[in-house]
Design a protein around this motif. Sequence first.
Motif, PDB file in Angstrom:
ATOM      1  N   ASP A  52      -3.749 -14.851   9.115  1.00 46.41           N
ATOM      2  CA  ASP A  52      -2.462 -15.306   8.595  1.00 46.41           C
ATOM      3  C   ASP A  52      -1.913 -14.390   7.502  1.00 46.41           C
ATOM      4  N   GLU A  53      -2.656 -13.336   7.175  1.00 45.58           N
ATOM      5  CA  GLU A  53      -2.252 -12.418   6.118  1.00 45.58           C
ATOM      6  C   GLU A  53      -1.295 -11.361   6.670  1.00 45.58           C
ATOM      7  N   GLU A  54      -0.241 -11.060   5.920  1.00 49.71           N
ATOM      8  CA  GLU A  54       0.717 -10.025   6.327  1.00 49.71           C
ATOM      9  C   GLU A  54       0.063  -8.653   6.167  1.00 49.71           C
ATOM     10  N   LEU A  55       0.317  -7.764   7.109  1.00 55.83           N
ATOM     11  CA  LEU A  55      -0.247  -6.419   7.034  1.00 55.83           C
ATOM     12  C   LEU A  55       0.569  -5.559   6.071  1.00 55.83           C
ATOM     13  N   PRO A  56      -0.106  -4.824   5.185  1.00 60.18           N
ATOM     14  CA  PRO A  56       0.628  -3.916   4.297  1.00 60.18           C
ATOM     15  C   PRO A  56       1.238  -2.758   5.104  1.00 60.18           C
ATOM     16  N   ALA A  57       2.401  -2.305   4.700  1.00 59.51           N
ATOM     17  CA  ALA A  57       3.052  -1.183   5.375  1.00 59.51           C
ATOM     18  C   ALA A  57       2.146   0.037   5.362  1.00 59.51           C
ATOM     19  N   TRP A  58       2.035   0.691   6.503  1.00 60.60           N
ATOM     20  CA  TRP A  58       1.320   1.956   6.700  1.00 60.60           C
ATOM     21  C   TRP A  58      -0.201   1.843   6.586  1.00 60.60           C
TER      22      TRP A  58
END
Length: 150
Positions: A52-58
Amino acid sequence: MRKITVSNDFFAEAAEALRQGQTVKLLIGGQSMYPFIRGGIDLVEVVPCPPDEELPAWCCPFYQWEGRYMIHRYIGREGDDCLMLGDGNVARIERVKRKDIIGVLQTICRPDGTTQDCRDARWLKKAEWWYRLRFLRRWLLPVFKALHLR
């Protein structure tokens, strides 16, 4: 150094350890993440990534795609799909369901003892620029490899 090639089943065990909340260290083969990760040389540390955690950009997720386990660069989303592209790849983008992302790259350990924090803002910014220069990769990658750059 003696080189051992393991089946993708080994990575299934690493995936299970990540699902249980453990950190794993892997020696990645292949050149799909060059120049950021040198296949067969750099050891990577992967930490669990809650679904459920958002992925960090890049960032570089560890995921399952078409029956294989991979670590490639997260380049964005389209609907329910997370889009991945290897730093050493020119064009192939994998479409991955978020539920198939098991972990995220935390550290790269180099043979000389240095480490790279893969959550560092400067490292992620370099990755963004490398992505933006992907139209030049066909020419840049052979030059980097010839000069042994990373």
